[in-house]
Design a protein around this motif. Structure first.
Motif, mmCIF file in Angstrom:
data_model
loop_
_atom_site.group_PDB
_atom_site.id
_atom_site.type_symbol
_atom_site.label_atom_id
_atom_site.label_comp_id
_atom_site.label_asym_id
_atom_site.label_seq_id
_atom_site.Cartn_x
_atom_site.Cartn_y
_atom_site.Cartn_z
ATOM 1 N N TYR A 94 0.731 -1.249 0.022
ATOM 2 C CA TYR A 94 0.093 0.029 -0.056
ATOM 3 C C TYR A 94 0.886 1.179 -0.193
ATOM 4 N N ALA A 95 1.860 1.168 0.805
ATOM 5 C CA ALA A 95 2.741 2.368 0.988
ATOM 6 C C ALA A 95 3.411 2.641 -0.240
ATOM 7 N N ASP A 96 4.029 1.465 -1.086
ATOM 8 C CA ASP A 96 4.942 1.588 -2.134
ATOM 9 C C ASP A 96 3.864 2.102 -3.181
ATOM 10 N N LEU A 97 2.571 1.926 -3.391
ATOM 11 C CA LEU A 97 1.622 2.033 -4.413
ATOM 12 C C LEU A 97 1.278 3.743 -4.192
ATOM 13 N N VAL A 98 1.055 4.153 -2.997
ATOM 14 C CA VAL A 98 0.875 5.581 -2.629
ATOM 15 C C VAL A 98 2.109 6.309 -3.196
ATOM 16 N N SER A 99 3.250 5.820 -3.091
ATOM 17 C CA SER A 99 4.587 6.624 -3.835
ATOM 18 C C SER A 99 4.434 6.592 -5.188
ATOM 19 N N MET A 100 4.097 5.294 -5.617
ATOM 20 C CA MET A 100 4.336 5.326 -7.330
ATOM 21 C C MET A 100 3.139 6.164 -7.785
ATOM 22 N N LEU A 101 1.799 6.051 -7.239
ATOM 23 C CA LEU A 101 0.978 6.979 -7.582
ATOM 24 C C LEU A 101 1.317 8.533 -7.769
ATOM 25 N N SER A 102 2.061 8.743 -6.813
ATOM 26 C CA SER A 102 2.386 10.068 -6.503
ATOM 27 C C SER A 102 3.491 10.667 -7.489
ATOM 28 N N ILE A 103 4.327 9.657 -7.792
ATOM 29 C CA ILE A 103 5.711 9.966 -8.699
ATOM 30 C C ILE A 103 5.042 10.186 -9.908
ATOM 31 N N THR A 104 3.853 9.404 -10.429
ATOM 32 C CA THR A 104 3.302 9.631 -11.606
ATOM 33 C C THR A 104 2.278 10.624 -11.852
ATOM 34 N N GLY A 105 2.313 11.535 -10.708
ATOM 35 C CA GLY A 105 1.294 12.580 -10.584
ATOM 36 C C GLY A 105 -0.195 12.596 -10.379
ATOM 37 N N ASN A 106 -0.429 11.297 -9.882
ATOM 38 C CA ASN A 106 -1.914 10.893 -9.512
ATOM 39 C C ASN A 106 -2.060 11.033 -8.070
ATOM 40 N N TYR A 107 -2.052 12.483 -7.672
ATOM 41 C CA TYR A 107 -1.866 12.947 -6.537
ATOM 42 C C TYR A 107 -3.179 12.919 -5.527
ATOM 43 N N ILE A 108 -4.324 12.811 -6.362
ATOM 44 C CA ILE A 108 -5.434 12.358 -5.651
ATOM 45 C C ILE A 108 -5.939 11.280 -5.242
ATOM 46 N N GLN A 109 -5.419 10.337 -6.084
ATOM 47 C CA GLN A 109 -5.499 8.677 -5.821
ATOM 48 C C GLN A 109 -4.709 8.406 -4.854
ATOM 49 N N ALA A 110 -3.422 8.851 -4.805
ATOM 50 C CA ALA A 110 -2.448 8.682 -3.837
ATOM 51 C C ALA A 110 -2.896 9.052 -2.286
ATOM 52 N N GLU A 111 -3.589 10.023 -2.305
ATOM 53 C CA GLU A 111 -4.255 10.709 -1.117
ATOM 54 C C GLU A 111 -5.080 9.849 -0.736
ATOM 55 N N GLU A 112 -6.089 9.658 -1.491
ATOM 56 C CA GLU A 112 -7.365 8.561 -1.315
ATOM 57 C C GLU A 112 -6.649 7.150 -0.630
ATOM 58 N N LEU A 113 -5.892 6.521 -1.375
ATOM 59 C CA LEU A 113 -5.544 5.434 -1.080
ATOM 60 C C LEU A 113 -4.612 5.437 0.256
ATOM 61 N N GLY A 114 -3.883 6.595 0.418
ATOM 62 C CA GLY A 114 -2.901 6.672 1.651
ATOM 63 C C GLY A 114 -4.048 6.757 2.966
ATOM 64 N N LEU A 115 -4.724 7.767 2.817
ATOM 65 C CA LEU A 115 -5.675 7.825 4.061
ATOM 66 C C LEU A 115 -6.366 6.708 4.371
ATOM 67 N N LYS A 116 -6.849 5.948 3.219
ATOM 68 C CA LYS A 116 -7.595 4.611 3.535
ATOM 69 C C LYS A 116 -6.682 3.785 4.086
ATOM 70 N N SER A 117 -5.291 3.695 3.814
ATOM 71 C CA SER A 117 -4.595 2.644 4.234
ATOM 72 C C SER A 117 -4.164 2.977 5.643
ATOM 73 N N LEU A 118 -4.240 4.051 6.112
ATOM 74 C CA LEU A 118 -3.855 4.519 7.663
ATOM 75 C C LEU A 118 -4.993 4.046 8.568
ATOM 76 N N GLY A 119 -6.168 3.871 8.041
ATOM 77 C CA GLY A 119 -7.346 3.481 8.643
ATOM 78 C C GLY A 119 -7.319 1.925 8.719
ATOM 79 N N LEU A 120 -6.763 1.208 7.668
ATOM 80 C CA LEU A 120 -6.707 -0.276 7.596
ATOM 81 C C LEU A 120 -5.591 -0.526 8.626
ATOM 82 N N PHE A 121 -4.431 0.093 8.750
ATOM 83 C CA PHE A 121 -3.312 -0.386 9.668
ATOM 84 C C PHE A 121 -3.090 0.431 10.626
#
Length: 223
Positions: A29-56
């Protein structure tokens, strides 16, 4: 460029597949957040990151890495104040130095140089072998007009990596203020990366204007 984009998309797809197969693998999950951010998908990265914080939320290590990834995403997106909030939460030993330096970089990007300086100094104390930390410290001192301190920082960076473009370029800019005839630092920077040197040439003009109190601009305007 196309090859790089294809490689990045392949990594994203692989991480998505990994999460589907191993939904409790927080690292994916953390790696995917980073990859999404690197590719400029900031909103998707934000949504996944915040969701992941809840999961873990109960996993201290996962929370630290996710906070770092989310902070980096906000930084990449230019949301510097938001980024600080997440970097401040990182208190895991393996990430502490990286988080400190990102805070320094974040304040520097906001041109809040005194705050940036405090974190950069801490960062160089945390890891005296981090070339990039000393380069950033030099750039901050330079922005504050403290040329002597900037010189020391760039010299320390060069001691660690004599082939660093940024260290040579920064030290070369300071050599200009000393009116050094043989500016081998700038020459070396140009040899290392001529395109990057040309792209940052404006910094040399800016420094000259600082040194001459704007006379360089006045002289250009009168021609």
């Amino acid at each position: 460029m196309v090859v790089q984009q294809n490689q990045e998309q392949a990594k994203i797809k692989a991480l998505v597949a990994k999460i589907e197969q191993h939904p409790k693998d927080w690292q994916a999950y953390a790696d995917l957040v980073s990859m999404l951010s690197i590719t400029g998908n900031y909103i998707q990265a934000e949504e996944l990151g915040l969701k992941s914080l809840g999961l873990f939320a109960k996993n201290t290590e996962a929370v630290a890495y996710l906070n770092y990834a989310i902070g980096s995403n906000y930084y990449n997106a230019g949301s510097y104040e938001q980024a600080q909030k997440y970097f401040q939460k990182v208190d895991l030993a393996p990430l502490k130095h990286d988080a400190t330096m990102m805070q320094a970089q974040d304040w520097y990007a906001q041109k809040k140089y005194h705050q940036a300086l405090a974190f950069a100094l801490t960062g160089t104390e945390q890891d005296a072998t981090d070339t990039d930390a000393f380069i950033l410290l030099g750039e901050i001192w330079l922005a504050l007009g403290q040329f002597s301190d900037a010189k020391k920082a760039f010299d320390q960076a060069l001691d660690l990596d004599k082939n660093s473009f940024s260290a040579n370029f920064g030290r070369g800019m300071l050599a200009m203020s000393e009116q050094v005839t043989d500016n081998h630092w700038l020459q070396q920077a140009k040899r290392i990366d001529a395109d990057k040197y040309q792209a940052q040439a404006q910094q040399l003009d800016d420094l000259l204007n600082v040194m001459t109190g704007g006379e360089a601009n006045d002289a250009s305007a009168s021609k």
